[in-house]
Design a protein around this motif. Structure first.
Motif, mmCIF file in Angstrom:
data_model
loop_
_atom_site.group_PDB
_atom_site.id
_atom_site.type_symbol
_atom_site.label_atom_id
_atom_site.label_comp_id
_atom_site.label_asym_id
_atom_site.label_seq_id
_atom_site.Cartn_x
_atom_site.Cartn_y
_atom_site.Cartn_z
ATOM 1 N N GLU A 1 7.066 -7.635 -0.290
ATOM 2 C CA GLU A 1 6.562 -6.281 -0.058
ATOM 3 C C GLU A 1 7.380 -5.313 -0.896
ATOM 4 O O GLU A 1 8.609 -5.313 -0.857
ATOM 5 N N LEU A 2 6.699 -4.499 -1.697
ATOM 6 C CA LEU A 2 7.391 -3.526 -2.538
ATOM 7 C C LEU A 2 7.696 -2.266 -1.743
ATOM 8 O O LEU A 2 6.954 -1.893 -0.834
ATOM 9 N N ARG A 3 8.783 -1.615 -2.111
ATOM 10 C CA ARG A 3 9.166 -0.348 -1.481
ATOM 11 C C ARG A 3 8.719 0.784 -2.409
ATOM 12 O O ARG A 3 9.372 1.064 -3.419
ATOM 13 N N GLU B 1 3.119 6.967 -7.418
ATOM 14 C CA GLU B 1 4.108 6.207 -6.659
ATOM 15 C C GLU B 1 4.654 5.105 -7.556
ATOM 16 O O GLU B 1 3.956 4.600 -8.428
ATOM 17 N N LEU B 2 5.922 4.741 -7.345
ATOM 18 C CA LEU B 2 6.515 3.667 -8.140
ATOM 19 C C LEU B 2 7.389 2.781 -7.284
ATOM 20 O O LEU B 2 7.862 3.181 -6.228
ATOM 21 N N ALA B 3 7.558 1.559 -7.766
ATOM 22 C CA ALA B 3 8.394 0.570 -7.084
ATOM 23 C C ALA B 3 8.928 -0.395 -8.128
ATOM 24 O O ALA B 3 8.297 -0.636 -9.156
ATOM 25 N N LEU C 1 8.597 -2.311 -13.476
ATOM 26 C CA LEU C 1 8.318 -1.093 -12.723
ATOM 27 C C LEU C 1 6.824 -1.083 -12.424
ATOM 28 O O LEU C 1 6.001 -1.234 -13.325
ATOM 29 N N GLN C 2 6.487 -0.932 -11.166
ATOM 30 C CA GLN C 2 5.097 -0.900 -10.735
ATOM 31 C C GLN C 2 4.700 0.553 -10.489
ATOM 32 O O GLN C 2 5.428 1.287 -9.809
ATOM 33 N N LEU C 3 3.579 0.980 -11.049
ATOM 34 C CA LEU C 3 3.074 2.332 -10.878
ATOM 35 C C LEU C 3 1.693 2.273 -10.238
ATOM 36 O O LEU C 3 0.911 1.369 -10.541
ATOM 37 N N ARG C 4 1.406 3.243 -9.376
ATOM 38 C CA ARG C 4 0.079 3.328 -8.772
ATOM 39 C C ARG C 4 -0.188 4.774 -8.358
ATOM 40 O O ARG C 4 0.724 5.589 -8.226
#
Length: 64
Positions: free
Chosen positions: A3-5, A20-22, A29-32
């Motif tokens: 689970e990403l924070r 949002e990023l995690a 780096l995950q962006l959404r």
């Protein structure tokens, strides 16, 4: 799956369309967008740092 924070941009209000990023366990780096959380973009952290550095330098060069 881990689970990403997710963190919301400090420039975002309480409205829905926020960035949002995690950081994923693999170091990307995950962006959404908060209004479409199922769709994400994964970018290498080093590449994102380079992008931010270039943007900051461009902005700094435009200051009067």
């Amino acid at each position: 799956m881990t689970e990403l924070r997710w963190q919301k941009s400090s420039f975002s209000s309480e409205a829905s369309n926020c960035l949002e990023l995690a950081t994923a366990p693999d170091g990307t780096l995950q962006l959404r967008e908060s209004d479409d959380p199922a769709t994400t973009i994964a970018v290498p952290l080093a590449g994102f740092r380079s992008l931010l550095t270039a943007v900051r330098q461009e902005i700094a060069g435009r200051r009067p």
